[in-house]
Design an enzyme around this catalytic site. Sequence first.
Site, PDB file in Angstrom:
ATOM      1  N   ALA A 104       0.830  -1.205   0.000  1.00  0.00           N
ATOM      2  CA  ALA A 104       0.000   0.000   0.000  1.00  0.00           C
ATOM      3  C   ALA A 104       0.863   1.253   0.000  1.00  0.00           C
ATOM      4  CB  ALA A 104      -0.939  -0.009   1.205  1.00  0.00           C
ATOM      5  N   TYR A 105       1.916   1.240   0.807  1.00  0.00           N
ATOM      6  CA  TYR A 105       2.808   2.394   0.890  1.00  0.00           C
ATOM      7  C   TYR A 105       3.499   2.635  -0.451  1.00  0.00           C
ATOM      8  CZ  TYR A 105       6.351   5.543   2.822  1.00  0.00           C
ATOM      9  OH  TYR A 105       7.149   6.627   3.074  1.00  0.00           O
ATOM     10  N   ALA A 106       4.097   1.564  -1.020  1.00  0.00           N
ATOM     11  CA  ALA A 106       4.807   1.704  -2.286  1.00  0.00           C
ATOM     12  C   ALA A 106       3.855   2.115  -3.407  1.00  0.00           C
ATOM     13  CB  ALA A 106       5.515   0.398  -2.644  1.00  0.00           C
ATOM     14  N   SER A 108       1.163   3.975  -3.180  1.00  0.00           N
ATOM     15  CA  SER A 108       0.849   5.398  -3.062  1.00  0.00           C
ATOM     16  C   SER A 108       2.023   6.259  -3.523  1.00  0.00           C
ATOM     17  CB  SER A 108       0.473   5.744  -1.620  1.00  0.00           C
ATOM     18  OG  SER A 108       1.581   5.625  -0.756  1.00  0.00           O
ATOM     19  N   LYS A 109       3.244   5.814  -3.236  1.00  0.00           N
ATOM     20  CA  LYS A 109       4.419   6.583  -3.653  1.00  0.00           C
ATOM     21  C   LYS A 109       4.612   6.518  -5.163  1.00  0.00           C
ATOM     22  CE  LYS A 109       4.953   7.398   0.622  1.00  0.00           C
ATOM     23  NZ  LYS A 109       4.363   8.639   1.145  1.00  0.00           N
TER      24      LYS A 109
END
Length: 225
Positions: A104-106, A108-109
Amino acid sequence: ECSRVFHAGGARLVLCGRTWEKLEALYDALISVTDPSTTALIEFVLFPLQLLLLFTKYSQLFYLCGSCISLLAAILPNMISRRTGQIVLINSIQGKIGIPFRAAYAASKHAAVGFFDCLRAEMEEFDISVSTVNPTFICSYHRQPAPGNWEASIWKFFFRKVSYGVHPVEVAEEVLATVSRKKQEVLMANPIPRAAVYIRTFFPELFFAIVASGIREKLKTEEEN
C-alpha cells in the site's frame, strides 16, 4: 525542518497540517527567533503563493487524491494566471522501487511519482516548476528501528546509513537546494540504494531475484522459530 530552513532563509510561510497543537508549537518556535508577521498560521491564503511543498506521509491512495489534489486545485489557478511558481513533492525512494510487505505504501508513492510526472509536463507551458524529492528512510529524532528486524537485515544494504536513514535536516536542506536550482527530480540515497533503482530499471530480473531471496529468508526464519 523544512519550515525552519526556509524561515531562516527569509521566506514567508503558511503552515498547514493535521494537528493544531503541533502547528502552534512550531509557529511559536519560529516567531521566537524572528518577526511574527513573516509567519502565518491561518486557514486561508491571503497572498499569492510562490512555492507549495507537499508531503506524502500517508500510505492511503485516497489521501493522496483527496488532500494533494485539493491543495493543487486551490493553488494552481493563481500560479497559472501569474505564470510563475514552484511545486515540490517530498515523496520516498519507494516511489521508485517496492519493498516486500509495503504494498500500500509503495503503491501510493508510485502513484505520486506518476501524478507529478504528468503535472510537470502540463505546467511547463506556464513556467511553473514541478519537482519531486525522493529520500530513503528519514530517521526519527526519538526512535530507531529495532535491531534484529528481518527487513533491517535484508534491506540494510539497500536503504541504511549509520542511523538507518537520512536526518530531517539533510532532507530540508536538499529541498531548499531543489527549490533554488529548480531540479526536476532528486533521489536522496547512498550509493547502494541508488544503484538498486538503476538495477530495477536496467536489470529487473536481478532485482526481482534479490527481493525473492529476502522473502525466502523471512519464511525460513519463521519456520525455525
